[in-house]
Scaffold this motif. Sequence first.
Motif, PDB file in Angstrom:
ATOM      1  N   PRO A 267       0.823  -1.215   0.000  1.00  0.00           N
ATOM      2  CA  PRO A 267       0.000   0.000   0.000  1.00  0.00           C
ATOM      3  C   PRO A 267       0.858   1.268   0.000  1.00  0.00           C
ATOM      4  CG  PRO A 267      -0.014  -1.035   2.169  1.00  0.00           C
ATOM      5  CD  PRO A 267       0.684  -1.989   1.244  1.00  0.00           C
ATOM      6  N   ASN A 268       0.361   2.249  -0.682  1.00  0.00           N
ATOM      7  CA  ASN A 268       1.053   3.534  -0.754  1.00  0.00           C
ATOM      8  C   ASN A 268       0.345   4.537   0.142  1.00  0.00           C
ATOM      9  OD1 ASN A 268       2.724   5.611  -1.544  1.00  0.00           O
ATOM     10  ND2 ASN A 268       1.594   6.045  -3.431  1.00  0.00           N
ATOM     11  N   HIS A 269       1.043   5.003   1.155  1.00  0.00           N
ATOM     12  CA  HIS A 269       0.450   5.931   2.108  1.00  0.00           C
ATOM     13  C   HIS A 269       1.032   7.331   1.932  1.00  0.00           C
ATOM     14  CE1 HIS A 269      -0.161   2.014   4.252  1.00  0.00           C
ATOM     15  NE2 HIS A 269      -1.372   2.551   4.373  1.00  0.00           N
ATOM     16  N   LYS A 270       0.161   8.319   2.079  1.00  0.00           N
ATOM     17  CA  LYS A 270       0.582   9.709   2.012  1.00  0.00           C
ATOM     18  C   LYS A 270       0.049  10.446   3.242  1.00  0.00           C
ATOM     19  CE  LYS A 270       0.207  13.854  -0.903  1.00  0.00           C
ATOM     20  NZ  LYS A 270      -0.411  14.431  -2.128  1.00  0.00           N
ATOM     21  N   ILE A 271       0.914  11.195   3.886  1.00  0.00           N
ATOM     22  CA  ILE A 271       0.516  11.929   5.084  1.00  0.00           C
ATOM     23  C   ILE A 271       0.065  13.334   4.698  1.00  0.00           C
ATOM     24  CG2 ILE A 271       1.268  12.870   7.296  1.00  0.00           C
ATOM     25  CD1 ILE A 271       3.219  10.572   7.534  1.00  0.00           C
ATOM     26  N   ILE A 272      -1.156  13.685   5.120  1.00  0.00           N
ATOM     27  CA  ILE A 272      -1.714  15.016   4.888  1.00  0.00           C
ATOM     28  C   ILE A 272      -1.616  15.809   6.190  1.00  0.00           C
ATOM     29  CG2 ILE A 272      -3.731  16.343   4.180  1.00  0.00           C
ATOM     30  CD1 ILE A 272      -2.593  14.557   1.983  1.00  0.00           C
ATOM     31  N   HIS A 273      -0.930  16.940   6.135  1.00  0.00           N
ATOM     32  CA  HIS A 273      -0.790  17.797   7.321  1.00  0.00           C
ATOM     33  C   HIS A 273      -1.919  18.832   7.300  1.00  0.00           C
ATOM     34  CE1 HIS A 273       3.141  15.988   8.031  1.00  0.00           C
ATOM     35  NE2 HIS A 273       3.453  16.254   6.769  1.00  0.00           N
ATOM     36  N   ALA A 274      -3.016  18.507   7.975  1.00  0.00           N
ATOM     37  CA  ALA A 274      -4.187  19.395   7.949  1.00  0.00           C
ATOM     38  C   ALA A 274      -3.963  20.647   8.793  1.00  0.00           C
ATOM     39  CB  ALA A 274      -5.419  18.644   8.448  1.00  0.00           C
ATOM     40  N   VAL A 275      -3.304  20.478   9.927  1.00  0.00           N
ATOM     41  CA  VAL A 275      -2.995  21.602  10.822  1.00  0.00           C
ATOM     42  C   VAL A 275      -1.536  21.484  11.234  1.00  0.00           C
ATOM     43  CG1 VAL A 275      -3.515  22.711  13.037  1.00  0.00           C
ATOM     44  CG2 VAL A 275      -5.369  21.738  11.674  1.00  0.00           C
ATOM     45  N   LYS A 276      -0.818  22.619  11.143  1.00  0.00           N
ATOM     46  CA  LYS A 276       0.624  22.581  11.351  1.00  0.00           C
ATOM     47  C   LYS A 276       1.057  23.572  12.441  1.00  0.00           C
ATOM     48  CE  LYS A 276       1.039  21.902   6.345  1.00  0.00           C
ATOM     49  NZ  LYS A 276       1.561  22.494   5.082  1.00  0.00           N
ATOM     50  N   ASP A 277       1.315  23.068  13.612  1.00  0.00           N
ATOM     51  CA  ASP A 277       1.961  23.836  14.679  1.00  0.00           C
ATOM     52  C   ASP A 277       1.231  25.151  14.983  1.00  0.00           C
ATOM     53  OD1 ASP A 277       3.922  24.032  16.636  1.00  0.00           O
ATOM     54  OD2 ASP A 277       5.238  25.242  15.373  1.00  0.00           O
ATOM     55  N   LEU A 278      -0.061  25.077  15.246  1.00  0.00           N
ATOM     56  CA  LEU A 278      -0.851  26.265  15.575  1.00  0.00           C
ATOM     57  C   LEU A 278      -0.723  26.593  17.063  1.00  0.00           C
ATOM     58  CD1 LEU A 278      -4.349  26.090  13.835  1.00  0.00           C
ATOM     59  CD2 LEU A 278      -2.471  27.635  13.336  1.00  0.00           C
ATOM     60  N   SER A 279      -0.521  27.866  17.359  1.00  0.00           N
ATOM     61  CA  SER A 279      -0.484  28.335  18.742  1.00  0.00           C
ATOM     62  C   SER A 279      -1.149  29.702  18.824  1.00  0.00           C
ATOM     63  CB  SER A 279       0.962  28.445  19.251  1.00  0.00           C
ATOM     64  OG  SER A 279       1.592  27.184  19.313  1.00  0.00           O
ATOM     65  N   PHE A 280      -2.079  29.861  19.762  1.00  0.00           N
ATOM     66  CA  PHE A 280      -2.689  31.161  20.027  1.00  0.00           C
ATOM     67  C   PHE A 280      -3.419  31.100  21.362  1.00  0.00           C
ATOM     68  CE2 PHE A 280      -5.514  28.823  17.125  1.00  0.00           C
ATOM     69  CZ  PHE A 280      -6.686  28.764  17.862  1.00  0.00           C
ATOM     70  N   HIS A 281      -3.775  32.275  21.871  1.00  0.00           N
ATOM     71  CA  HIS A 281      -4.439  32.398  23.166  1.00  0.00           C
ATOM     72  C   HIS A 281      -5.686  33.260  23.001  1.00  0.00           C
ATOM     73  CE1 HIS A 281      -4.945  33.100  27.505  1.00  0.00           C
ATOM     74  NE2 HIS A 281      -5.134  34.365  27.197  1.00  0.00           N
ATOM     75  N   ILE A 282      -6.782  32.853  23.607  1.00  0.00           N
ATOM     76  CA  ILE A 282      -8.034  33.610  23.545  1.00  0.00           C
ATOM     77  C   ILE A 282      -8.506  33.894  24.966  1.00  0.00           C
ATOM     78  CG2 ILE A 282     -10.449  33.584  22.803  1.00  0.00           C
ATOM     79  CD1 ILE A 282      -9.629  31.777  20.488  1.00  0.00           C
ATOM     80  N   ASP A 283      -8.751  35.161  25.260  1.00  0.00           N
ATOM     81  CA  ASP A 283      -9.170  35.570  26.599  1.00  0.00           C
ATOM     82  C   ASP A 283     -10.671  35.385  26.794  1.00  0.00           C
ATOM     83  OD1 ASP A 283      -6.619  36.344  27.490  1.00  0.00           O
ATOM     84  OD2 ASP A 283      -6.811  38.306  26.541  1.00  0.00           O
TER      85      ASP A 283
END
Length: 321
Positions: free
Chosen positions: A30-46
């Motif tokens: 089988p041939n597998h491919k990795i999809i990076h949907a979200v990459k290293d997100l950082s934030f703060h919400i008050d």
Amino acid sequence: MIDVENLCKDYVLKSKEPGLKGAMKGLVKPNHKIIHAVKDLSFHIDTGEIVGFIGPNGAGKSTTIKMMSGILTPTQGQVLIDGRNISKHRKEVVKDIGVVFGQRSQLNWDLRLGESFELLKHIYQINQKEYDKTLDELDQILGIKELLDKPVRQMSLGQRVKGDLVASMIHSPKVLFLDEPTIGLDVSAKYALRKFIKEINKVRHTTVILTTHDLGDIQELCERLIVINSGVLMEDGNLSEIVDRIAPYKTLVVEYYDEVAPEHTRCKLIAQDGNVAKYRFMKNDVTAAEIIADLSKEKKIKDVSIEETGIDDIIKIVYGA
């Protein structure tokens, strides 16, 4: 209220060549491919913020919202809601969050609307006094009580959205996630939705995270904007500051009595159509009043107006970057 730290989400996509030969080859190797949907997100919400969380289709918005609400588990990183990890303490944290997905209703299709609310009352273990108080408050905003005896299957799209909004707030959560809630709504339904968001934020100090493609919602509701594209954080800041930074200029439209438009040393003549000329000037360098005063000394002016850079143009620039 919300801390997102180094959030990542990967999907493994299995691909195969066409035909029977491709299918057999896929079984053996089988041939597998990795999809990076979200990459290293950082934030703060008050606490009490209304944040617009936007991006083009496929940017990773819904995936991020699902991780923030505990529906998906991150590949890496963590989401803290009021100091608690949503992945490790999901049952405790979900009591403090509400979620509305514009394309999926949480109402029971076979019940009356009021019965769906009663079911949620028992799920969240809300006492009758608190339930009645919350329903009265939400009825003042959305006028929901007139729909309580109506079966969900017989309700219009706008009525179902109202029902979903009430269902998401029936347990008085501290955080409300709205994932494209205005899809398919008419003008009056959108107005009711915006009024609802403003009221619960003002009265209950509910923190609201809104994903939408309707830029009217952004302008009407959000002071802060978070923009992602291809799973990467592109912008995070005050909406007006982002607009000023990306487009630090205005356009002055001047209508003269003849078709000869004078130049100006502190702005640029960018277009002319007959006796109407457009000048672009930097907002921090010179005011429109100063330019008009100088131009009026050169030519007699019939009319003037100022064009601000539209939020849709700003968003296109951010998406393109």
